[in-house]
Design a protein around this motif. Structure first.
Motif, PDB file in Angstrom:
ATOM      1  N   UNK B 288       0.834  -1.199   0.000  1.00 47.76           N
ATOM      2  CA  UNK B 288       0.000   0.000   0.000  1.00 47.76           C
ATOM      3  C   UNK B 288       0.868   1.246   0.000  1.00 47.76           C
ATOM      4  N   UNK B 289       0.335   2.309  -0.546  1.00 47.31           N
ATOM      5  CA  UNK B 289       1.084   3.558  -0.673  1.00 47.31           C
ATOM      6  C   UNK B 289       0.395   4.660   0.122  1.00 47.31           C
ATOM      7  N   UNK B 290       1.213   5.453   0.813  1.00 40.93           N
ATOM      8  CA  UNK B 290       0.665   6.612   1.510  1.00 40.93           C
ATOM      9  C   UNK B 290       1.376   7.859   0.988  1.00 40.93           C
ATOM     10  N   UNK B 291       0.591   8.782   0.486  1.00 49.23           N
ATOM     11  CA  UNK B 291       1.161  10.034  -0.015  1.00 49.23           C
ATOM     12  C   UNK B 291       0.826  11.141   0.974  1.00 49.23           C
ATOM     13  N   UNK B 292       1.853  11.885   1.366  1.00 45.97           N
ATOM     14  CA  UNK B 292       1.633  12.875   2.424  1.00 45.97           C
ATOM     15  C   UNK B 292       2.598  14.039   2.278  1.00 45.97           C
ATOM     16  N   UNK B 293       2.277  15.097   3.017  1.00 49.17           N
ATOM     17  CA  UNK B 293       3.132  16.275   3.023  1.00 49.17           C
ATOM     18  C   UNK B 293       3.887  16.277   4.339  1.00 49.17           C
ATOM     19  N   UNK B 294       5.204  16.134   4.305  1.00 45.69           N
ATOM     20  CA  UNK B 294       5.966  16.018   5.560  1.00 45.69           C
ATOM     21  C   UNK B 294       5.805  17.226   6.485  1.00 45.69           C
ATOM     22  N   UNK B 295       5.403  18.353   5.913  1.00 43.32           N
ATOM     23  CA  UNK B 295       5.207  19.526   6.760  1.00 43.32           C
ATOM     24  C   UNK B 295       3.939  19.393   7.598  1.00 43.32           C
ATOM     25  N   UNK B 296       2.995  18.550   7.128  1.00 41.30           N
ATOM     26  CA  UNK B 296       1.714  18.393   7.827  1.00 41.30           C
ATOM     27  C   UNK B 296       1.706  17.110   8.660  1.00 41.30           C
ATOM     28  N   UNK B 297       2.148  16.036   8.048  1.00 38.04           N
ATOM     29  CA  UNK B 297       2.194  14.753   8.750  1.00 38.04           C
ATOM     30  C   UNK B 297       3.647  14.290   8.738  1.00 38.04           C
ATOM     31  N   UNK B 298       4.167  13.896   9.861  1.00 34.42           N
ATOM     32  CA  UNK B 298       5.553  13.450   9.864  1.00 34.42           C
ATOM     33  C   UNK B 298       5.644  12.019   9.340  1.00 34.42           C
ATOM     34  N   UNK B 299       6.800  11.661   8.836  1.00 34.55           N
ATOM     35  CA  UNK B 299       7.006  10.301   8.348  1.00 34.55           C
ATOM     36  C   UNK B 299       6.774   9.310   9.477  1.00 34.55           C
ATOM     37  N   UNK B 300       7.219   9.691  10.677  1.00 33.89           N
ATOM     38  CA  UNK B 300       7.067   8.804  11.830  1.00 33.89           C
ATOM     39  C   UNK B 300       5.596   8.513  12.108  1.00 33.89           C
ATOM     40  N   UNK B 301       4.767   9.535  11.954  1.00 35.98           N
ATOM     41  CA  UNK B 301       3.335   9.328  12.221  1.00 35.98           C
ATOM     42  C   UNK B 301       2.719   8.413  11.172  1.00 35.98           C
ATOM     43  N   UNK B 302       3.170   8.574   9.941  1.00 39.07           N
ATOM     44  CA  UNK B 302       2.654   7.717   8.877  1.00 39.07           C
ATOM     45  C   UNK B 302       3.016   6.271   9.167  1.00 39.07           C
ATOM     46  N   UNK B 303       4.271   6.083   9.533  1.00 35.36           N
ATOM     47  CA  UNK B 303       4.748   4.731   9.811  1.00 35.36           C
ATOM     48  C   UNK B 303       3.982   4.129  10.987  1.00 35.36           C
ATOM     49  N   UNK B 304       3.816   4.921  12.032  1.00 39.22           N
ATOM     50  CA  UNK B 304       3.105   4.439  13.221  1.00 39.22           C
ATOM     51  C   UNK B 304       1.674   4.043  12.868  1.00 39.22           C
ATOM     52  N   UNK B 305       1.013   4.861  12.051  1.00 40.43           N
ATOM     53  CA  UNK B 305      -0.378   4.597  11.688  1.00 40.43           C
ATOM     54  C   UNK B 305      -0.493   3.287  10.923  1.00 40.43           C
TER      55      UNK B 305
END
Ligand SMILES: Nc1ncnc2c1ncn2[C@@H]1O[C@H](COP(=O)(O)OP(=O)(O)OP(=O)(O)O)[C@@H](O)[C@H]1O
Ligand SMILES: [Mg+2]
Lengths: 281, 340
Positions: B288-305
């Protein structure tokens, strides 16, 4: 000196004469070295030319077995053939092979970002290749001469004309080779152009058969075309068939064509670079 | 014409004529009789001014006309119409004078003599540019410091690796300390370490006051070197302005590609934990792919989620490619603000 000062100091315009001479010498030296770097192709090249010259000599020995023809006896024919052979080994095909390849692949772009005239640079390189070609040509000719019982020396009294004529061979051959190299801008293929050029020059320069063996009208035409000066003229002066005022007239025709072909080459380059293209990324 | 900018390009156009040949011998023969050509507009009426000391990134997709522009700026190609001036000179008319003032690298090509040691090629360039031995030595030392040239000098050019070849070629292009430098894909095919080295080198050039025009497909090349971005597409300049604006607007998004042990029943759970990111199915079931803006969501939060919902086996992060930025800018997503 600071970096900014260095940038300011970067010169512009053309180099002064001494600098241009140094650049040309450097280009010639580099071209020469790049050939010397290929020792294997050097040996094969030597073998191939040795076979070519030997077969010519055997052929003509057979032809002249029954006595002289058109003023050529066997010893003088040997001298004639060896002089045309050495002349023919100059500007043989390194120049146009390299040029055509670089044009077809688009590497000509790299030649053009350098601060030297395109034709100037190719000529300087041709001189460098020429030193190499002259060396191997003389070597093969000397060995062949020994194998066939020596050759007569140059005609006494014509030494001056012979030297000038011999010196004009290289720029003359360059003129034709340079232009045939440029033709690939239009043809996009070089093998055919090169083969055609070699056949034309070999035949019309008297390198295969002396011009005296051609029909009268062809002799008249060939005397004034640039090709005779690429092999036949110095060889005829050497063996004494062209002497005195006649020899100098032939040298003058050579000189005329050296200048003429240089200017034609320049015009051709102008046309090529204006409307044509450089390939790839 | 009075020239105020260092580089002035006005209404510049280059049209290539290509023979329209049918394939095979028959096509070739037919072409001899019936000469048909197709015109390809490679550069389509562009205007550009570059001031002394600027560092300009010149980017665009493949075939956009970047190299063609650089070739006209260096006098290699003659424009079909329009004008080019570099320091007030017309490059193709005054090619030699221009060549002494500019340095050029075409990443896919080399200036080096293939059969000779690098040193020989550089010495040839020294003589072509009429450098004194003292100047030449000093310039080599400068280049050696950043490019590690010394170890390359005795090596025959054909034996160099790609990265070594590029370093030697950069040296060849800059041995005469040109105040204007055109770099057309100087990092093509290089590994990260050599790329970094080349970038550091170009940054130094810019810091010294050299005017640099840099063509590349690698966003990393330009972000820390150039302030100004010019985007060209299909021969036209579609953006000319501040690089920061574009990168912040269009190159902010990162995509994280996850491989998971077992495909989750639904992506809704992950999406609920990451309201500010886009969650999508990957190319196969367990991805699965997650596209995000690092200024809004941190990479760590994406990974944790993602880890909270699935068993993450592997992950990879995609930086935005310059092509994406170009495509989006071209599609009109960027406001008229930056446009010329
Ligand atoms: N010599 C040529 N003859 C015909 N068409 C050409 C020639 N050179 C370039 N083109 C065409 O002109 C267009 C622009 O080419 P150019 O090399 O400038 O692109 P580019 O932006 O440098 O691309 P890339 O990122 O792939 O290097 C392309 O469509 C190309 O096919
Ligand atoms: Mg390109």
């Amino acid at each position: 000196m600071s970096a900014a000062a260095l940038l300011e100091a970067a010169p512009s315009g053309r180099l002064p004469f001494a600098g241009r001479t140094r650049a040309r010498r450097s280009m010639a030296r580099t071209a020469f070295r790049s050939l010397v770097a290929h020792q294997v192709s050097f040996l094969f090249g030597l073998l191939a030319t040795a076979f070519a010259v030997l077969s010519m000599l055997y052929l003509w020995r057979a032809v002249l077995a029954n006595g002289p023809l058109h003023g050529f006896d066997w010893p003088h024919m040997r001298a004639y053939l060896l002089v045309t052979f050495v002349a023919g080994s100059l500007v043989s095909s390194y120049v146009d092979y390299r040029m055509a390849g670089r044009i077809l692949q688009g590497d000509v772009a790299m030649d053009l970002v350098r601060p030297v005239g395109y034709q100037d640079a190719r000529f300087a390189e041709a001189l460098g290749f020429g030193v190499y070609e002259l060396g191997t040509g003389l070597l093969v000719a000397a060995v062949a001469a020994l194998a066939f019982g020596g050759v007569p020396g140059p005609a006494p009294g014509e030494l001056g004309a012979f030297v000038v004529s011999a010196l004009l061979v290289m720029p003359l051959r360059f003129g034709i080779v340079y232009m045939s190299g440029l033709v690939v801008f239009w043809t996009q293929n070089y093998i055919g152009v090169q083969a055609g050029r070699i056949a034309l020059v070999t035949l019309c320069s008297g390198a295969l058969v002396p011009i005296a063996f051609f029909p009268g009208w062809a002799q008249d035409v060939l005397t004034y075309l640039p090709f005779a000066g690429m092999a036949s003229t110095p060889a005829l002066v050497y063996v004494g068939h062209l002497a005195g005022a006649e020899a100098w007239r032939a040298v003058a025709v050579q000189a005329f064509w050296v200048v003429g072909l240089w200017l034609l080459g320049r015009a051709l380059w102008g046309a090529a670079s204006r409307q044509l293209t450089v390939h790839g990324g | 014409m009075r020239c105020v900018s260092l580089i002035e390009v006005a209404q510049l156009r280059k049209v290539f004529r290509r023979a329209d040949k049918k394939p095979g011998l028959a096509g070739s023969v037919r072409h001899l009789v019936e000469r048909r050509f197709v015109d390809k507009v490679a550069v389509d009426d562009i205007d550009l001014r570059v001031e002394a000391g600027e560092a300009v990134a010149y980017v665009g997709p493949n075939g956009a006309g970047k190299s063609t522009t650089v070739k006209m700026l260096t006098g290699v190609l003659v424009p079909t119409s329009g004008t080019v001036h570099v320091e007030g000179r017309v490059p193709h008319k005054d090619r030699i004078a221009n060549a002494r003032r500019v340095g050029v690298v075409f990443g896919q090509r080399t200036q080096l003599w293939w059969d000779l040691p690098v040193r020989d090629s550089l010495e040839l360039l020294r003589d072509m540019h009429g450098l004194s031995d003292a100047d030449y030595r000093r310039n080599l030392e400068r280049l050696d410091a950043t490019l590690g040239l010394a170890e390359l000098l005795p090596v025959t050019a054909r034996k160099l690796s790609l990265g070594q070849r590029m370093r030697a070629d950069l040296a060849a292009a800059l041995v005469h300390t040109p105040p204007i430098v055109f770099l057309d894909e100087p990092t093509i095919g290089l590994d990260i370490a050599v790329k970094d080295r080349v970038r550091a080198f170009v940054r130094e050039l810019v810091a010294e006051g050299t005017t640099v025009m840099l063509t590349t497909h690698d966003l990393g090349d330009i972000e820390d070197i150039c302030r100004r971005l010019v985007i060209i597409d299909q021969g036209r300049i579609v953006y000319d302005g501040d690089i920061g604006t574009v990168v912040e607007t269009y190159a902010r998004e990162r995509t994280m590609h996850f491989s998971v042990a077992e495909a989750p029943a639904s992506l809704a759970g992950i999406a609920a934990r990451l309201p500010d990111a886009a969650v999508a199915e990957g190319p196969s079931d367990a991805q699965l792919d997650v596209t995000f803006d690092p200024a809004v969501v941190s990479s760590a939060r994406v990974l944790a989620a993602v880890q909270a919902e699935a068993d993450v086996v592997d992950l990879r992060i995609d930086e935005p490619a310059i092509e994406d930025v170009v495509r989006r800018v071209y599609a009109g997503e960027l406001g008229a603000g930056g446009m010329q």
